[in-house]
Design a protein around this motif. Sequence first.
Motif, mmCIF file in Angstrom:
data_model
loop_
_atom_site.group_PDB
_atom_site.id
_atom_site.type_symbol
_atom_site.label_atom_id
_atom_site.label_comp_id
_atom_site.label_asym_id
_atom_site.label_seq_id
_atom_site.Cartn_x
_atom_site.Cartn_y
_atom_site.Cartn_z
ATOM 1 N N MET A 1 0.823 -1.217 0.000
ATOM 2 C CA MET A 1 0.000 0.000 0.000
ATOM 3 C C MET A 1 0.854 1.262 0.000
ATOM 4 S SD MET A 1 -3.084 -1.039 2.630
ATOM 5 C CE MET A 1 -3.929 0.522 2.384
ATOM 6 N N ILE A 2 2.176 1.102 0.201
ATOM 7 C CA ILE A 2 3.097 2.248 0.183
ATOM 8 C C ILE A 2 3.714 2.346 -1.207
ATOM 9 C CG2 ILE A 2 5.162 3.263 1.200
ATOM 10 C CD1 ILE A 2 4.540 1.675 3.737
ATOM 11 N N PRO A 3 3.496 3.439 -1.942
ATOM 12 C CA PRO A 3 3.976 3.528 -3.329
ATOM 13 C C PRO A 3 5.480 3.748 -3.415
ATOM 14 C CG PRO A 3 2.975 5.595 -2.668
ATOM 15 C CD PRO A 3 2.760 4.638 -1.525
ATOM 16 N N ALA A 4 6.113 3.056 -4.361
ATOM 17 C CA ALA A 4 7.522 3.305 -4.660
ATOM 18 C C ALA A 4 7.650 4.531 -5.545
ATOM 19 C CB ALA A 4 8.139 2.079 -5.339
ATOM 20 N N ASN A 5 6.627 4.781 -6.363
ATOM 21 C CA ASN A 5 6.613 5.931 -7.265
ATOM 22 C C ASN A 5 5.180 6.459 -7.313
ATOM 23 O OD1 ASN A 5 6.494 7.672 -9.532
ATOM 24 N ND2 ASN A 5 8.225 6.616 -10.487
ATOM 25 N N ILE A 6 4.946 7.631 -6.739
ATOM 26 C CA ILE A 6 3.598 8.156 -6.640
ATOM 27 C C ILE A 6 3.006 8.451 -8.019
ATOM 28 C CG2 ILE A 6 4.463 10.506 -6.317
ATOM 29 C CD1 ILE A 6 1.160 8.914 -5.012
ATOM 30 N N PHE A 7 3.863 8.866 -8.988
ATOM 31 C CA PHE A 7 3.358 9.167 -10.329
ATOM 32 C C PHE A 7 2.914 7.889 -11.045
ATOM 33 C CE2 PHE A 7 6.346 12.602 -9.296
ATOM 34 C CZ PHE A 7 5.492 13.691 -9.420
ATOM 35 N N GLU A 8 3.643 6.809 -10.799
ATOM 36 C CA GLU A 8 3.227 5.518 -11.348
ATOM 37 C C GLU A 8 1.902 5.071 -10.732
ATOM 38 O OE1 GLU A 8 4.873 0.892 -11.750
ATOM 39 O OE2 GLU A 8 6.050 2.417 -10.690
ATOM 40 N N ALA A 9 1.768 5.300 -9.418
ATOM 41 C CA ALA A 9 0.523 4.943 -8.737
ATOM 42 C C ALA A 9 -0.649 5.754 -9.284
ATOM 43 C CB ALA A 9 0.669 5.167 -7.236
ATOM 44 N N LEU A 10 -0.419 7.046 -9.553
ATOM 45 C CA LEU A 10 -1.463 7.887 -10.122
ATOM 46 C C LEU A 10 -1.838 7.434 -11.525
ATOM 47 C CD1 LEU A 10 -0.145 11.375 -8.944
ATOM 48 C CD2 LEU A 10 -2.318 10.340 -8.263
ATOM 49 N N ALA A 11 -0.809 7.089 -12.335
ATOM 50 C CA ALA A 11 -1.053 6.675 -13.711
ATOM 51 C C ALA A 11 -1.824 5.358 -13.773
ATOM 52 C CB ALA A 11 0.273 6.540 -14.462
ATOM 53 N N LYS A 12 -1.519 4.453 -12.846
ATOM 54 C CA LYS A 12 -2.177 3.141 -12.844
ATOM 55 C C LYS A 12 -3.500 3.153 -12.079
ATOM 56 C CE LYS A 12 1.981 0.270 -13.300
ATOM 57 N NZ LYS A 12 2.792 -0.804 -12.675
ATOM 58 N N GLY A 13 -3.791 4.248 -11.399
ATOM 59 C CA GLY A 13 -5.021 4.301 -10.628
ATOM 60 C C GLY A 13 -4.997 3.442 -9.385
ATOM 61 N N SER A 14 -3.821 3.324 -8.763
ATOM 62 C CA SER A 14 -3.698 2.546 -7.522
ATOM 63 C C SER A 14 -4.154 3.422 -6.358
ATOM 64 C CB SER A 14 -2.250 2.087 -7.321
ATOM 65 O OG SER A 14 -1.809 1.301 -8.403
ATOM 66 N N PHE A 15 -5.468 3.449 -6.132
ATOM 67 C CA PHE A 15 -6.053 4.395 -5.192
ATOM 68 C C PHE A 15 -5.561 4.182 -3.766
ATOM 69 C CE2 PHE A 15 -9.212 4.233 -8.647
ATOM 70 C CZ PHE A 15 -9.245 5.571 -8.972
ATOM 71 N N ASP A 16 -5.342 2.924 -3.384
ATOM 72 C CA ASP A 16 -4.883 2.678 -2.015
ATOM 73 C C ASP A 16 -3.516 3.308 -1.775
ATOM 74 O OD1 ASP A 16 -3.827 0.938 -3.858
ATOM 75 O OD2 ASP A 16 -3.751 -0.777 -2.501
ATOM 76 N N GLN A 17 -2.601 3.225 -2.771
ATOM 77 C CA GLN A 17 -1.289 3.839 -2.645
ATOM 78 C C GLN A 17 -1.376 5.363 -2.656
ATOM 79 O OE1 GLN A 17 1.329 2.245 -5.643
ATOM 80 N NE2 GLN A 17 1.406 0.215 -4.689
ATOM 81 N N VAL A 18 -2.275 5.900 -3.479
ATOM 82 C CA VAL A 18 -2.449 7.354 -3.545
ATOM 83 C C VAL A 18 -2.958 7.890 -2.208
ATOM 84 C CG1 VAL A 18 -3.743 9.227 -4.645
ATOM 85 C CG2 VAL A 18 -2.837 7.361 -6.035
ATOM 86 N N ILE A 19 -3.905 7.184 -1.602
ATOM 87 C CA ILE A 19 -4.473 7.627 -0.330
ATOM 88 C C ILE A 19 -3.418 7.593 0.770
ATOM 89 C CG2 ILE A 19 -6.111 6.989 1.483
ATOM 90 C CD1 ILE A 19 -8.011 6.099 -0.753
ATOM 91 N N VAL A 20 -2.630 6.528 0.814
ATOM 92 C CA VAL A 20 -1.586 6.427 1.830
ATOM 93 C C VAL A 20 -0.561 7.543 1.649
ATOM 94 C CG1 VAL A 20 0.339 5.014 2.647
ATOM 95 C CG2 VAL A 20 -1.865 3.953 2.197
ATOM 96 N N PHE A 21 -0.145 7.790 0.406
ATOM 97 C CA PHE A 21 0.819 8.863 0.135
ATOM 98 C C PHE A 21 0.243 10.216 0.547
ATOM 99 C CE2 PHE A 21 2.439 12.186 -2.687
ATOM 100 C CZ PHE A 21 3.805 12.069 -2.485
ATOM 101 N N SER A 22 -1.009 10.456 0.219
ATOM 102 C CA SER A 22 -1.642 11.732 0.561
ATOM 103 C C SER A 22 -1.722 11.918 2.074
ATOM 104 C CB SER A 22 -3.054 11.788 -0.040
ATOM 105 O OG SER A 22 -3.009 11.651 -1.448
ATOM 106 N N THR A 23 -1.970 10.830 2.789
ATOM 107 C CA THR A 23 -2.023 10.900 4.252
ATOM 108 C C THR A 23 -0.681 11.328 4.828
ATOM 109 O OG1 THR A 23 -3.706 9.163 4.302
ATOM 110 C CG2 THR A 23 -2.512 9.597 6.354
ATOM 111 N N PHE A 24 0.400 10.730 4.329
ATOM 112 C CA PHE A 24 1.728 11.088 4.814
ATOM 113 C C PHE A 24 2.096 12.524 4.430
ATOM 114 C CE2 PHE A 24 2.396 6.462 5.223
ATOM 115 C CZ PHE A 24 2.950 6.437 6.489
ATOM 116 N N VAL A 25 1.678 12.970 3.250
ATOM 117 C CA VAL A 25 1.938 14.361 2.853
ATOM 118 C C VAL A 25 1.222 15.312 3.798
ATOM 119 C CG1 VAL A 25 1.507 16.094 1.063
ATOM 120 C CG2 VAL A 25 2.385 13.855 0.421
ATOM 121 N N GLY A 26 -0.032 14.983 4.154
ATOM 122 C CA GLY A 26 -0.778 15.821 5.087
ATOM 123 C C GLY A 26 -0.101 15.909 6.445
ATOM 124 N N ILE A 27 0.405 14.772 6.932
ATOM 125 C CA ILE A 27 1.122 14.767 8.211
ATOM 126 C C ILE A 27 2.385 15.623 8.133
ATOM 127 C CG2 ILE A 27 2.378 13.309 9.851
ATOM 128 C CD1 ILE A 27 0.409 11.058 9.141
#
Length: 277
Positions: A7-33
């Motif tokens: 669930m932790i993305p190695a590459n957020i842009f790849e996660a966005l391109a592939k639509g890996s929503f779980d990885q995007v949400i986890v990344f966004s949570t850490f950015v907010g923190i």
Amino acid sequence: MDTLVNMIPANIFEALAKGSFDQVIVFSTFVGIAIILMEKDDREYLSNFFNVTSRMLCRLVGVVMGYAPIGVGVLIACTVGRYGENLVGFLGKFLVSVYICIIAMIIVYMILLTIFTKRNAFSTIKLCLPGMMTSFSTASSMATVPVNLECADALKVSRSISGFTVPLGAQVNKDGQGILIALTFVVASQCVGLDVSMDMLIKMVVLGLILTTGTGGMPGGSIVSLTIIVDTFGLPLEVVAIIAGVFTLVDTGATMMNCLGDLIGTTIVGDSENDVA
């Protein structure tokens, strides 16, 4: 462990391109923190930037959603044309399952009231009825906030407590939506004959908890969460289209559970504060 690590993305842009929503949400949570931990000026600048970007994307989604009924209608037509009368039994089982879960959740609330307060569970639920009826008719947690505050007053909970817990609960406490997400996942997996493993269940529960706290309290908002869950596990999106046809019938009950949960939590916190005092 692999489920959580993936669930932790190695590459957020790849996660966005592939639509890996779980990885995007986890990344966004850490950015907010990370933003919270920054200096005040930088924090305000980034917060303003993301707020403006969020409003822009909401407008964009609003335009797209304006045409969504057409797309949903086409998907429903294709699905009905393919499966015909078999859908009636399928949707009937889904609706019955949702409301059985809602009844079970009310029983859980009553048990929690009995354990953590000295109140009569039936009398407490009765005082919550105005909020329950308003949320059932509007399917909006946000629109029910004023009524829930009045219910909290009737429950003799201090406004210093309910003024914080009720609006907060309208945004982050989504018991009913959690029920919908879990049942939609089960229904979609059964449609394709997917053998659900324990790691998939854990991932679904974790992602569902994140999604329930990240959606607004407006009517129909759960459809987005349901789509994310179904798409993340590679399940057929047609299931969401089918459920969208009867979504109003389940959304009202789910919203009622959300708002009842807010009041029950508020009551338990209010009584515990009185005991401490």
